[in-house]
Structure formats: C-alpha cells, structure tokens
Design an enzyme around this catalytic site. Structure first.
Site, PDB file in Angstrom:
ATOM      1  N   ILE A  79      11.699   3.777   5.930  1.00  0.00           N
ATOM      2  CA  ILE A  79      11.897   2.850   7.033  1.00  0.00           C
ATOM      3  C   ILE A  79      10.994   1.623   6.944  1.00  0.00           C
ATOM      4  O   ILE A  79      11.415   0.511   7.240  1.00  0.00           O
ATOM      5  CB  ILE A  79      11.652   3.592   8.374  1.00  0.00           C
ATOM      6  N   ALA A  80       9.753   1.842   6.525  1.00  0.00           N
ATOM      7  CA  ALA A  80       8.799   0.735   6.576  1.00  0.00           C
ATOM      8  C   ALA A  80       8.038   0.567   5.281  1.00  0.00           C
ATOM      9  O   ALA A  80       7.998   1.475   4.438  1.00  0.00           O
ATOM     10  CB  ALA A  80       7.814   0.978   7.715  1.00  0.00           C
ATOM     11  N   GLN A  81       7.433  -0.593   5.146  1.00  0.00           N
ATOM     12  CA  GLN A  81       6.576  -0.897   4.009  1.00  0.00           C
ATOM     13  C   GLN A  81       5.269  -1.466   4.561  1.00  0.00           C
ATOM     14  O   GLN A  81       5.291  -2.231   5.525  1.00  0.00           O
ATOM     15  CB  GLN A  81       7.306  -1.924   3.147  1.00  0.00           C
ATOM     16  N   VAL A  82       4.146  -1.054   3.947  1.00  0.00           N
ATOM     17  CA  VAL A  82       2.851  -1.472   4.476  1.00  0.00           C
ATOM     18  C   VAL A  82       2.127  -2.345   3.453  1.00  0.00           C
ATOM     19  O   VAL A  82       2.015  -1.974   2.282  1.00  0.00           O
ATOM     20  CB  VAL A  82       1.988  -0.230   4.816  1.00  0.00           C
ATOM     21  N   ASP A 126       2.095  13.956  14.419  1.00  0.00           N
ATOM     22  CA  ASP A 126       2.287  13.945  12.972  1.00  0.00           C
ATOM     23  C   ASP A 126       0.927  13.880  12.281  1.00  0.00           C
ATOM     24  O   ASP A 126       0.659  12.964  11.508  1.00  0.00           O
ATOM     25  CB  ASP A 126       3.141  12.720  12.603  1.00  0.00           C
ATOM     26  N   ILE A 175       0.858  -1.192   0.000  1.00  0.00           N
ATOM     27  CA  ILE A 175       0.000   0.000   0.000  1.00  0.00           C
ATOM     28  C   ILE A 175       0.891   1.236   0.000  1.00  0.00           C
ATOM     29  O   ILE A 175       0.581   2.249  -0.610  1.00  0.00           O
ATOM     30  CB  ILE A 175      -0.885   0.028   1.278  1.00  0.00           C
ATOM     31  N   ALA A 176       2.002   1.140   0.717  1.00  0.00           N
ATOM     32  CA  ALA A 176       2.923   2.289   0.803  1.00  0.00           C
ATOM     33  C   ALA A 176       4.324   1.779   1.094  1.00  0.00           C
ATOM     34  O   ALA A 176       4.494   0.723   1.710  1.00  0.00           O
ATOM     35  CB  ALA A 176       2.466   3.223   1.923  1.00  0.00           C
TER      36      ALA A 176
HETATM   37  N1  LIG Z   1      -4.416   1.020   9.945  1.00  0.00           N
HETATM   38  C1  LIG Z   1      -4.333   1.356   8.662  1.00  0.00           C
HETATM   39  N2  LIG Z   1      -5.398   1.187   7.852  1.00  0.00           N
HETATM   40  C2  LIG Z   1      -5.331   1.487   6.536  1.00  0.00           C
HETATM   41  N3  LIG Z   1      -4.234   1.966   5.928  1.00  0.00           N
HETATM   42  C3  LIG Z   1      -3.140   2.151   6.691  1.00  0.00           C
HETATM   43  C4  LIG Z   1      -3.132   1.863   8.087  1.00  0.00           C
HETATM   44  N4  LIG Z   1      -1.909   2.142   8.567  1.00  0.00           N
HETATM   45  C5  LIG Z   1      -1.177   2.598   7.524  1.00  0.00           C
HETATM   46  N5  LIG Z   1      -1.903   2.616   6.392  1.00  0.00           N
HETATM   47  C6  LIG Z   1      -1.477   3.048   5.040  1.00  0.00           C
HETATM   48  O1  LIG Z   1      -0.075   2.976   4.933  1.00  0.00           O
HETATM   49  C7  LIG Z   1       0.490   4.279   4.744  1.00  0.00           C
HETATM   50  C8  LIG Z   1       1.800   4.395   5.502  1.00  0.00           C
HETATM   51  O2  LIG Z   1       1.601   4.072   6.853  1.00  0.00           O
HETATM   52  P1  LIG Z   1       2.262   4.913   8.043  1.00  0.00           P
HETATM   53  O3  LIG Z   1       1.776   6.327   7.944  1.00  0.00           O
HETATM   54  O4  LIG Z   1       2.008   4.211   9.329  1.00  0.00           O
HETATM   55  O5  LIG Z   1       3.788   4.777   7.663  1.00  0.00           O
HETATM   56  P2  LIG Z   1       4.933   5.837   7.611  1.00  0.00           P
HETATM   57  O6  LIG Z   1       6.059   5.131   6.985  1.00  0.00           O
HETATM   58  O7  LIG Z   1       5.116   6.414   8.962  1.00  0.00           O
HETATM   59  O8  LIG Z   1       4.345   6.940   6.602  1.00  0.00           O
HETATM   60  P3  LIG Z   1       4.315   8.542   6.674  1.00  0.00           P
HETATM   61  O9  LIG Z   1       5.690   8.966   7.035  1.00  0.00           O
HETATM   62  O10 LIG Z   1       3.881   8.941   5.290  1.00  0.00           O
HETATM   63  O11 LIG Z   1       3.284   8.955   7.700  1.00  0.00           O
HETATM   64  C9  LIG Z   1      -0.598   5.232   5.231  1.00  0.00           C
HETATM   65  O12 LIG Z   1      -0.493   6.476   4.607  1.00  0.00           O
HETATM   66  C10 LIG Z   1      -1.851   4.486   4.838  1.00  0.00           C
HETATM   67  O13 LIG Z   1      -2.142   4.672   3.474  1.00  0.00           O
END
Ligand SMILES: Nc1ncnc2c1ncn2[C@@H]1O[C@H](COP(=O)(O)OP(=O)(O)OP(=O)(O)O)[C@@H](O)[C@H]1O
Length: 430
Positions: A101-104, A257, A96-97
């Site tokens: 640091i991370a991948q979702v 954030d 999804i993203a």
């Molecule tokens: N609980 C959730 N339900 C649905 N989508 C989610 C959820 N958690 C994360 N995502 C999706 O994954 C993306 C990245 O997650 P997250 O914000 O936790 O990571 P990040 O690496 O800290 O990103 P950022 O720095 O952009 O905030 C979110 O923008 C969202 O689209």
C-alpha cells in the site's frame, strides 16, 4: 465435541490443490495489495476462518516492488500543492521500505532541518482496493443468493468488515490521529521519558502523505543491539508492556500491530511505537472479561477462564462451564509440556543467541497454535468472539515472544512491575 471453523466443507482435492492454504497464500501475494491485505485480515480473524488458513496466512508477505521515485514525487507535489523544495531540504529517492500500500522515504525538513520519514500511498491504490473489494462483495452476494446456507456464516458481513478496515488503512489522516492520540496518552501518563511515537508534521501531511519524525532504533527482537544500548533489557520490556497495557484502557484505540518491526528500542533508551495503521478498540465489557481471562491465564484457574471466555463470546446458549474448563485445561497442559522442554533446551545453550532466537520462533508458532485451539474449543461451545479479542491476543503473543527473548524468567502476566489493570478507572482520553 463438534468442530467449528474447519475446512471440512471444502472438497479434499481442492484443499490439496487450488484452494490449499499454501497455494492460496502464494496466489494472494501475487495478486497484489487487496489480496495481501485480505490475507492479513484472514490471519487476524481466527474467529471467522478455518485454522489452517489462519495459520498459513500469518506468513503472508507484504513486500512489493518500489514505485519509481518520479511517481512518488508527483504524488507529493499533487498532495502538498507546493514546490517540494519549499517543504523538504532533501528527500532520499531510495525508499526505506516498500509494501503493497505504501512506500516510505527518508527526508529532511526545510524549516527545522529535522530528519523525517515520508509515508506515501502508492498511486492508484485506493481505486484498486475499491474495485477489487466491490468485485469480492458482489461475488459474496451472488454466492449467498445461490447457496443461502452461506448466509449463516455471514460472508457478506465479513467482506463489509474487511472493506471498512482496509479503507481506514489507506487514509493516513486516521493514522496521524491515532499516532497523536497515543503520544498525548504517553505524556498524560508521564511515560514520556520512557516511550514515544513519532511527531506528525501536519503542514506536510494529507490523506495520502504522512510526514513524521524519524526515529532511530532497533527492533525489540535484536537482543545483541539492545544489550549494547541499555544495561537491563528486561526493564525495556517492562516499559513496553506498561505503556501498551495502559493504552488499552486510557486511549481511544490501542496499537494492534506490535510486531518487532513496529516496536523499537530507540538510541536514547526509550521504547518507540511506530505504524499506527492498524488499531483496535475495546469495549469496557470485553475488557472487563479480558482482565479476568488474563488473571486466570496466569494462575491457571480454568474455571475462571471458562467463565471469562463465555462472557466475551456472545451466545444465547447455557454453557457447561465445568466441561469447558476441562477442555481448556487439556489444551494448556499439553502445550505446557512442550514449552518446558523447549525452554530447558534453550537454557542449556543460553550463551548461543541464535539458539535462543530459533527457540523463540518455535514458541511463537506454538503460542499461535494454542490460540487457535482456544478459539476452536470455545466455538464448539457456541461462543463467537469479537474481532478485538483476536487482535488483543495477537499482540499478547508478540509480547510473549519478546518476554522469552528479553526476560526469559519473567512472567508478564504476574510480574509486580507490570500494571495490567491498575489504570482501570482512568477516564479515556481522546
Ligand atoms: N517514524 C519512523 N522513523 C523511522 N523509520 C520509520 C518510521 N516510520 C516508518 N519507518 C520505516 O518504514 C517501514 C515501514 O513503515 P510502516 O510500518 O509504517 O509501513 P507499513 O507499510 O505499514 O509496514 P508493515 O506492514 O511492515 O508494518 C518501517 O518498518 C520502518 O523501517
């Protein structure tokens, strides 16, 4: 008036060339996770870095190419110590993203058939962060040794601070604790019909893997979709503000954030808070001063604002509150004129959503500039704010943006429906 936190100490050729804010920001983006996070830290610490760099690093882009799914699968297997098909019914191999640091990934749980997302720490990230940060720390020590003047700016202390906050971000157990504390707060305050954060599935979460409930919704800046989900977008904003302000005092930490990617209107009409990787903690003393600051901001009482800021920014000096108040008034009145013009232009074209959004972006930049001016003027009086102050202000700027979009005629600091201080004496929950 003496200037603080400017890039004047940096030779002009360097400011224009190798060390120019734009070049440095792009370089950091190319150098990977540590430097992207470093860039984001600079953007969130206007009290420690020159304004042009803070401004430029606000554009620091945290997107990174996805790691192949096979590698993600190995990390999951290693972390969960079980066959994946005993935990998940299905995992979508397309992320999804993907950030530095991370991948979702989207997935479904085996037992309950619930939709979840799995946030996975990218391989080797902790080692890279530790190695890079140790190197940066060493360079800072050497620089301080060679040029003892630098010690005054406490370079090494800043790097230490950065290291701590980055290492927190790569431990998802901390994020899970923050998320659960926030959800407990929502329930305890009776906000559960209006807001939520994702449920954490502990049986498939570790330091490097966070499995949580999947939320479905739209960012708070997507006005058209919001209008199709709720009759009154203004109420959504009032809820988001009450929940967030309430958490400042009643929760151990606050969500630090709240950009639009992390604050959603959910399909069921509730406000969803996601991504608790960055949180802040505010001391009762800073909060007491912050309350006075916010009230004075709303009533344009610059003397009260000057006193509140003096209370917040530790200094041994006696401050000339009257002259400080005049300087503050100057900043605000010049900004007010510009904003008024912008709002008139937007109002005249208010049926045009694109025009309103464009206007909001302009406002955001102006509000950032306002904050940087505030810090600059305060520092010229010898004030040094805690980082929490900058973190709080940054969130207020996001909320200001949502207000301009969802409730342009509302004043978020004066509206009777918004309780900024009413929970003051509520005991903190853990
Ligand atoms: N609980 C959730 N339900 C649905 N989508 C989610 C959820 N958690 C994360 N995502 C999706 O994954 C993306 C990245 O997650 P997250 O914000 O936790 O990571 P990040 O690496 O800290 O990103 P950022 O720095 O952009 O905030 C979110 O923008 C969202 O689209």
């Amino acid at each position: 008036m003496q200037t603080a936190n400017t890039s004047e100490g940096i030779p002009a050729q360097m400011r224009l060339g190798l060390l120019s804010p734009l070049y440095l920001r792009r370089l950091f983006e190319r150098m990977g996770a540590t430097y992207i996070k470093l860039g984001q830290f600079i953007a969130s610490a206007p009290t420690s870095f020159p304004a042009e760099y803070v401004e430029e690093f606000q554009n620091c882009f945290d997107r990174a190419p996805p790691v192949p799914y096979s590698e993600i699968e190995s990390i999951l297997r290693e972390e969960l110590q079980r066959p994946l098909d005993s935990v998940y019914e299905y995992i979508d191999p397309v992320p999804i993203a993907s950030a530095s640091i991370a991948q979702v990934h989207g997935a479904r749980l085996k037992s309950s058939q619930k939709d979840v997302v799995i946030k996975v720490l990218k391989p080797g990230i902790e080692d890279t962060l530790v190695a890079d940060l140790n190197f940066i720390y060493l360079v800072a020590r050497v620089l301080e040794f060679l040029s003892p003047e630098l010690e005054r700016t406490s370079l090494v202390a800043i790097i230490k601070d950065i290291k701590e906050s980055m290492l927190e971000e790569v431990d998802f157990r901390k994020e899970a604790v923050n998320m659960e504390a926030f959800q407990r707060y929502i329930e305890a305050m009776g906000f559960d019909r209006q807001a939520k954060s994702p449920f954490v599935y502990q049986h498939c979460s570790t330091k490097r893997v966070l499995t949580m409930e999947r939320l479905y919704g739209v960012p708070l800046t997507d006005l058209d979709s919001i209008r199709s989900l709720v009759p009154d977008p203004e109420l959504t904003l009032v809820t988001a503000l009450n929940v967030w302000f309430g958490s400042l005092i009643s929760c151990e930490s606050f969500h630090a954030d709240v950009h639009a990617g992390n604050l959603w209107l959910l399909r069921d009409g509730r406000v969803g808070f996601i991504d608790f990787g960055i949180v802040g903690r505010i001391s009762p003393r800073t909060w007491a001063a912050m309350e006075i600051f916010l009230a004075s901001f709303a009533t344009e009482d610059y003397n009260a604002m000057a006193s509140a800021l003096s209370e917040m920014g530790a200094t041994g000096n006696d401050i000339d509150v009257d002259s400080f108040a005049k300087d503050l008034q100057n900043i605000f009145s010049s900004l007010q004129q510009e904003l008024d013009t912008e709002i008139i232009v937007a109002a005249a074209r208010s049926s045009d959503a694109a025009a309103v959004s464009a206007n909001v972006v302009v406002d955001e930049r102006q509000m950032n500039a306002l904050f940087l001016d505030l810090v600059r003027v305060s520092e010229s009086y010898g004030l040094k704010f805690p980082r929490e102050f900058a973190l709080l202000m940054k969130q207020l700027l996001y909320f200001d943006r949502y207000t301009r979009l969802l409730a342009p005629s509302m004043n978020m600091l004066r509206d009777e429906r918004i309780n900024i201080t009413s929970n003051k004496h509520t005991r903190r929950m853990n």
